[in-house]
Write an enzyme that holds these catalytic residues in place. Structure first.
Site, PDB file in Angstrom:
ATOM      1  N   HIS A 147       7.001  41.404 -13.845  1.00 48.71           N
ATOM      2  CA  HIS A 147       6.416  41.749 -12.536  1.00 48.71           C
ATOM      3  C   HIS A 147       7.359  41.498 -11.362  1.00 48.71           C
ATOM      4  O   HIS A 147       6.937  41.121 -10.271  1.00 48.71           O
ATOM      5  CB  HIS A 147       5.104  40.969 -12.315  1.00 48.71           C
ATOM      6  CG  HIS A 147       4.165  41.683 -11.372  1.00 48.71           C
ATOM      7  ND1 HIS A 147       3.124  41.042 -10.731  1.00 48.71           N
ATOM      8  CD2 HIS A 147       4.129  42.975 -10.960  1.00 48.71           C
ATOM      9  CE1 HIS A 147       2.479  41.914  -9.965  1.00 48.71           C
ATOM     10  NE2 HIS A 147       3.070  43.086 -10.094  1.00 48.71           N
TER      11      HIS A 147
ATOM     12  N   ASP B  77      -1.804  33.129 -15.510  1.00 46.96           N
ATOM     13  CA  ASP B  77      -1.989  34.167 -14.492  1.00 46.96           C
ATOM     14  C   ASP B  77      -3.451  34.210 -14.053  1.00 46.96           C
ATOM     15  O   ASP B  77      -4.327  34.514 -14.855  1.00 46.96           O
ATOM     16  CB  ASP B  77      -1.579  35.515 -15.113  1.00 46.96           C
ATOM     17  CG  ASP B  77      -1.354  36.593 -14.085  1.00 46.96           C
ATOM     18  OD1 ASP B  77      -1.653  36.370 -12.898  1.00 46.96           O
ATOM     19  OD2 ASP B  77      -0.865  37.668 -14.484  1.00 46.96           O
ATOM     20  N   ASP B  78      -3.694  33.885 -12.785  1.00 44.70           N
ATOM     21  CA  ASP B  78      -5.055  33.938 -12.236  1.00 44.70           C
ATOM     22  C   ASP B  78      -5.996  32.902 -12.869  1.00 44.70           C
ATOM     23  O   ASP B  78      -7.191  33.154 -13.018  1.00 44.70           O
ATOM     24  CB  ASP B  78      -5.679  35.342 -12.417  1.00 44.70           C
ATOM     25  CG  ASP B  78      -5.090  36.387 -11.498  1.00 44.70           C
ATOM     26  OD1 ASP B  78      -4.030  36.124 -10.911  1.00 44.70           O
ATOM     27  OD2 ASP B  78      -5.690  37.471 -11.369  1.00 44.70           O
TER      28      ASP B  78
ATOM     29  N   HIS C 258      -5.507  36.862 -16.633  1.00 43.40           N
ATOM     30  CA  HIS C 258      -5.639  37.996 -15.699  1.00 43.40           C
ATOM     31  C   HIS C 258      -6.420  39.133 -16.368  1.00 43.40           C
ATOM     32  O   HIS C 258      -6.328  39.317 -17.574  1.00 43.40           O
ATOM     33  CB  HIS C 258      -4.222  38.465 -15.341  1.00 43.40           C
ATOM     34  CG  HIS C 258      -4.135  39.428 -14.209  1.00 43.40           C
ATOM     35  ND1 HIS C 258      -4.736  40.669 -14.223  1.00 43.40           N
ATOM     36  CD2 HIS C 258      -3.499  39.342 -13.018  1.00 43.40           C
ATOM     37  CE1 HIS C 258      -4.476  41.298 -13.088  1.00 43.40           C
ATOM     38  NE2 HIS C 258      -3.725  40.515 -12.334  1.00 43.40           N
TER      39      HIS C 258
ATOM     40  N   CYS D  43       0.345  37.298  -7.472  1.00 49.41           N
ATOM     41  CA  CYS D  43       1.312  37.270  -8.587  1.00 49.41           C
ATOM     42  C   CYS D  43       2.808  37.312  -8.287  1.00 49.41           C
ATOM     43  O   CYS D  43       3.529  36.346  -8.469  1.00 49.41           O
ATOM     44  CB  CYS D  43       1.005  38.431  -9.515  1.00 49.41           C
ATOM     45  SG  CYS D  43      -0.599  38.329 -10.288  1.00 49.41           S
TER      46      CYS D  43
ATOM     47  N   ASP E 177      -0.203  31.007 -11.425  1.00 48.40           N
ATOM     48  CA  ASP E 177       0.587  31.651 -10.367  1.00 48.40           C
ATOM     49  C   ASP E 177      -0.183  31.812  -9.066  1.00 48.40           C
ATOM     50  O   ASP E 177       0.396  32.134  -8.030  1.00 48.40           O
ATOM     51  CB  ASP E 177       1.108  33.021 -10.843  1.00 48.40           C
ATOM     52  CG  ASP E 177      -0.004  34.044 -11.023  1.00 48.40           C
ATOM     53  OD1 ASP E 177      -1.171  33.661 -11.242  1.00 48.40           O
ATOM     54  OD2 ASP E 177       0.289  35.254 -10.941  1.00 48.40           O
ATOM     55  N   ASN E 178      -1.490  31.616  -9.119  1.00 51.07           N
ATOM     56  CA  ASN E 178      -2.359  31.668  -7.926  1.00 51.07           C
ATOM     57  C   ASN E 178      -3.745  31.209  -8.378  1.00 51.07           C
ATOM     58  O   ASN E 178      -3.966  30.958  -9.556  1.00 51.07           O
ATOM     59  CB  ASN E 178      -2.399  33.084  -7.313  1.00 51.07           C
ATOM     60  CG  ASN E 178      -2.679  34.191  -8.307  1.00 51.07           C
ATOM     61  OD1 ASN E 178      -1.785  34.977  -8.641  1.00 51.07           O
ATOM     62  ND2 ASN E 178      -3.891  34.266  -8.824  1.00 51.07           N
TER      63      ASN E 178
ATOM     64  N   LYS F 160      -8.001  33.624  -5.237  1.00 44.48           N
ATOM     65  CA  LYS F 160      -6.782  34.442  -5.232  1.00 44.48           C
ATOM     66  C   LYS F 160      -6.750  35.342  -3.992  1.00 44.48           C
ATOM     67  O   LYS F 160      -7.764  35.956  -3.651  1.00 44.48           O
ATOM     68  CB  LYS F 160      -6.765  35.308  -6.496  1.00 44.48           C
ATOM     69  CG  LYS F 160      -5.620  36.308  -6.552  1.00 44.48           C
ATOM     70  CD  LYS F 160      -5.688  37.094  -7.845  1.00 44.48           C
ATOM     71  CE  LYS F 160      -4.562  38.114  -7.923  1.00 44.48           C
ATOM     72  NZ  LYS F 160      -4.549  38.808  -9.214  1.00 44.48           N
TER      73      LYS F 160
HETATM   74 CA    CA Z   1      -1.764  36.198 -10.702  1.00 42.89          CA
END
Ligand code: CA
Length: 460
Positions: free
Chosen positions: A130, A32-33, A215, A72, A273-274, A299
């Site tokens: 999420h 994540d991130d 994240h 996300c 995810d990004n 992001k």
């Molecule tokens: Ca993310």
């Protein structure tokens, strides 16, 4: 005696069916991130990731690997359905509203675990969900047999850490609340490894293992912080420590796959995810504690820094390790996994992902996608498309931009005026694709803008 004989026959039948089918397990790992250049196999010297780097040596590394959104929840909606999430209005993050039946992955969308279940798979989700707070959106209602998750957009890493309300909700084990223990990334790693061990024999399985790390909130254990004491910026130091912990826990799962002789016939994908975020911190301006180099933006952006990510596909039984340069997207995992399971791609709707295996083996030499598309913040927002090496960007009402990624990976030289034909071709493709989409079905807590580094409880 009869029963015993029957039992033996049934056992043999089950064993032979399972052996003959040889369906691979499917493990989708999502960070994540994570910044484009924040893992060893992408070139980071500052953050060693030995376990991911080892996985990379057993993988096809996709250098033009994308996700379908620069933040996300929409990326996850696309990944689990194989469709551009704009087709069903999932273009923003759902707010944490357990009474709201609109903010979540729409119930008429078919998910990857639903299809795999129909094809004999045991399905599990560990990590960040999420995709809606209302009970109707719960992982167990969306095709998963088992889950151990943080249901919101993120979570505290230590039970006594600082963070907003959404980040403090109890973890969820198969619908029951459970307190977190120790460092959350370790707990998720333990759970994922336990799933792999628990299902080592019997049916093939699918595990969607979605770390909430790295994240924000930036929280890491002392042992990893000490390892990165040479990094001066405290945000960067903590972020590096969080990635090291993530890497260690990927290693835990890989070790369990080896120990149970499942590694050879398990398809593993790894993505972020990004892109890594660049965040505004009150009183301190922008802080770039993530590294998306050599890409432009971060992001939230439809420049490659928001959407192009570390991207591995590993399946030792069939895929030779190497590098693949044609553009691919996380939407492809849906079709790839269903093909491996011998299942049917839903035929009543447009599925955008393709089965990557023939492309990654070299059997199919053409490009998996003629064009890839992005849109963020709705029809009046930001658009991008990639056709071959041409990248189209249009930010709101601004004039469209055109880049040649082969010679300009950092999207620094706008060729819109020099190449009107390429620009027109991409603009037409974007307009046609846009007609197949709908407006966002919910606004989300921040209308899709990247914001808030710490403890707001609303970050992505
Ligand atoms: Ca993310």
């Amino acid at each position: 005696m009869f029963h015993r004989t029957l039992h033996l026959i049934l056992c043999c039948l089950v064993a032979s069916v399972s052996f003959a089918a040889g369906k691979p397990n499917v493990l989708i790992i999502v960070a994540d991130d994570l910044g484009y250049n924040d893992v060893g196999f992408q070139g980071s010297k500052e953050i060693p990731t030995p376990n991911l780097d080892k996985l990379a040596t057993q993988s096809v590394r996709c250098t033009s690997g994308y996700v379908s959104h620069p933040f996300c929840s929409p990326t996850r909606a696309g990944l689990l359905t194989g469709r551009y999430q704009h087709r069903f209005g999932h273009e923003n993050n759902p707010a944490w509203l357990p009474e709201d039946t609109k903010q979540g992955l729409p119930l008429d969308q078919i998910t990857l675990p639903q299809v795999l279940k129909q094809n004999g798979y045991t399905t599990g989700h560990v990590g960040k969900w999420h995709l809606g707070a209302h009970p109707q959106f719960h992982p167990l209602k969306r095709g998963f047999d088992e889950n151990f998750t943080a249901l919101g957009g993120g979570h505290l890493y230590f039970a006594d850490g600082k963070g907003g309300e959404e980040y403090k909700i109890p973890l969820d084990r198969n619908g029951a609340k459970e307190p977190q223990q120790g460092y959350l990334t370790d707990q998720f790693g333990d759970e994922a490894a336990a799933f792999v061990q628990r299902h080592a024999s019997g049916q093939p399985w699918f595990l969607y293992f979605a770390f909430n790390a790295p994240h924000t909130p930036l929280q890491a254990p002392e042992k990893w912080l000490a390892k990165f004491s040479a990094i001066q910026d405290p945000n960067r130091r903590t972020y590096a420590a969080m990635i090291a912990a993530l890497d260690e826990n990927v290693g835990k799962v890989l070790a369990q796959l080896d120990a149970t002789q499942q590694r050879e016939n398990t398809l593993i994908t790894f993505i972020s995810d990004n892109g890594g975020p660049h965040l505004a911190v009150k009183g301190k301006g922008m802080t770039n504690f993530t590294d998306n180099s050599p890409l432009r933006g971060a992001k939230g952006a439809v420049y490659d820094g928001g959407i192009r990510v570390p991207f591995l596909v590993s399946w030792p039984a069939k895929l030779k390790a190497g590098v693949y340069d044609q553009p691919v997207i996380a939407l492809d995992f849906f079709s790839t996994a269903i093909a491996l399971a011998g299942g049917q791609i839903p035929s009543d709707r447009k599925i955008d992902g393709v089965n990557l295996i023939p492309f990654l083996t070299g059997e199919n030499k053409s490009a998996p996608h003629e064009v890839l598309f992005w849109r963020s913040q709705g029809p009046k927002g930001n658009y991008a498309a990639r056709m071959g090496n041409w990248k189209f960007v249009r930010l709101g009402n601004a004039a469209p931009e055109l880049y040649n990624l082969a010679s300009d990976i950092g999207e620094s030289k706008n060729l819109a005026n020099e190449k009107p034909e390429e620009l027109a071709k991409l603009e037409a493709a974007v307009a046609a694709w846009d007609k197949e989409t709908i407006a966002p079905a919910f606004a989300g807590p921040q209308q899709g803008k990247a914001k808030g580094p710490k403890g707001k409880g609303k970050a992505k």
